[in-house]
Design an enzyme around this catalytic site. Structure first.
Site, PDB file in Angstrom:
ATOM      1  CG  ASP A  57      42.632  41.524  53.606  1.00  0.00           C
ATOM      2  OD1 ASP A  57      41.649  41.028  54.187  1.00  0.00           O
ATOM      3  OD2 ASP A  57      42.679  42.737  53.285  1.00  0.00           O
TER       4      ASP A  57
ATOM      5  CB  VAL B  65      33.390  41.276  52.184  1.00  0.00           C
ATOM      6  CG1 VAL B  65      33.014  40.508  50.924  1.00  0.00           C
ATOM      7  CG2 VAL B  65      34.359  42.407  51.842  1.00  0.00           C
TER       8      VAL B  65
ATOM      9  CG  HIS C 102      40.096  38.037  58.437  1.00  0.00           C
ATOM     10  ND1 HIS C 102      40.493  39.135  57.697  1.00  0.00           N
ATOM     11  CD2 HIS C 102      38.764  38.169  58.625  1.00  0.00           C
ATOM     12  CE1 HIS C 102      39.418  39.897  57.445  1.00  0.00           C
ATOM     13  NE2 HIS C 102      38.361  39.330  57.999  1.00  0.00           N
TER      14      HIS C 102
ATOM     15  CG  HIS D 288      35.631  36.922  54.768  1.00  0.00           C
ATOM     16  ND1 HIS D 288      34.379  37.441  54.536  1.00  0.00           N
ATOM     17  CD2 HIS D 288      36.276  37.820  55.531  1.00  0.00           C
ATOM     18  CE1 HIS D 288      34.274  38.612  55.133  1.00  0.00           C
ATOM     19  NE2 HIS D 288      35.410  38.870  55.753  1.00  0.00           N
TER      20      HIS D 288
ATOM     21  CG  ASN E 167      35.763  40.323  61.548  1.00  0.00           C
ATOM     22  OD1 ASN E 167      36.077  40.053  62.708  1.00  0.00           O
ATOM     23  ND2 ASN E 167      36.603  40.878  60.696  1.00  0.00           N
TER      24      ASN E 167
HETATM   25  P1  AMP Z   1      35.706  41.690  56.939  1.00  0.00           P
HETATM   26  O1  AMP Z   1      35.916  43.113  57.374  1.00  0.00           O
HETATM   27  O2  AMP Z   1      35.897  40.665  58.014  1.00  0.00           O
HETATM   28  O3  AMP Z   1      34.384  41.533  56.211  1.00  0.00           O
HETATM   29  O4  AMP Z   1      36.868  41.383  55.918  1.00  0.00           O
HETATM   30  C1  AMP Z   1      36.812  41.741  54.579  1.00  0.00           C
HETATM   31  C2  AMP Z   1      38.240  41.775  54.109  1.00  0.00           C
HETATM   32  O5  AMP Z   1      38.239  41.743  52.706  1.00  0.00           O
HETATM   33  C3  AMP Z   1      39.011  43.028  54.532  1.00  0.00           C
HETATM   34  O6  AMP Z   1      40.140  42.659  55.317  1.00  0.00           O
HETATM   35  C4  AMP Z   1      39.415  43.659  53.200  1.00  0.00           C
HETATM   36  O7  AMP Z   1      40.683  44.250  53.232  1.00  0.00           O
HETATM   37  C5  AMP Z   1      39.352  42.460  52.254  1.00  0.00           C
HETATM   38  N1  AMP Z   1      39.130  42.788  50.866  1.00  0.00           N
HETATM   39  C6  AMP Z   1      38.203  43.626  50.349  1.00  0.00           C
HETATM   40  N2  AMP Z   1      38.284  43.653  49.007  1.00  0.00           N
HETATM   41  C7  AMP Z   1      39.289  42.796  48.671  1.00  0.00           C
HETATM   42  C8  AMP Z   1      39.870  42.402  47.433  1.00  0.00           C
HETATM   43  N3  AMP Z   1      39.416  42.867  46.241  1.00  0.00           N
HETATM   44  N4  AMP Z   1      40.883  41.516  47.458  1.00  0.00           N
HETATM   45  C9  AMP Z   1      41.360  41.031  48.631  1.00  0.00           C
HETATM   46  N5  AMP Z   1      40.844  41.381  49.836  1.00  0.00           N
HETATM   47  C10 AMP Z   1      39.830  42.245  49.854  1.00  0.00           C
END
Ligand code: AMP
Length: 114
Positions: free
Chosen positions: A30, A96, A102, A100, A87
């Protein structure tokens, strides 16, 4: 349809620290880690979120969980423990729109989450 951010990472169009990949999933660090180890594991298939998954995604969803545990082990978290988080939607904290999971570990994690 245009590619999601995580599809672009999987296709190596956007740089990321990839720790595991196969034909179904990609796992990468992340960009904004919330724990000493914070890895995301994503299906190559762009399911928007768990709430949008379909019955024919059942096998893939199980695969993601099994691989998440394997990646946690590869990251050295098997003994100390880890947390898997998915989430979904605004109140779930999703930012995003590509499913995914975590993988968090490397410190004691509080419960309940904020
Ligand atoms: P969520 O908030 O559950 O949708 O998680 C999205 C995650 O994607 C967050 O923890 C961000 O820090 C991570 N994230 C966003 N852009 C990137 C990226 N380019 N590379 C790696 N992680 C990312």
């Amino acid at each position: 349809m245009s590619k999601t951010l995580f599809e672009k990472i999987a296709a190596r169009e956007i740089p990321a620290s990839i720790v595991y990949e196969d034909d179904k999933v990609v796992a990468f660090r992340d960009i904004n880690p919330q724990a000493p180890t914070h890895i995301l594991i994503v299906p190559r298939k762009p399911i928007q979120r768990i709430g949008q998954a379909q019955a024919d995604d059942q096998q893939l969803l199980g695969y993601i969980l099994l691989k998440a545990a394997e990646v946690a082990k590869l990251a050295g978290l098997a003994e100390t423990g880890f947390r898997l988080v998915i989430n979904n939607g605004r109140d779930g904290g999703e930012t995003v729109p590509h499913l995914h999971c975590h993988i968090l570990g490397g410190r004691p994690l509080a419960w309940p989450p904020g």
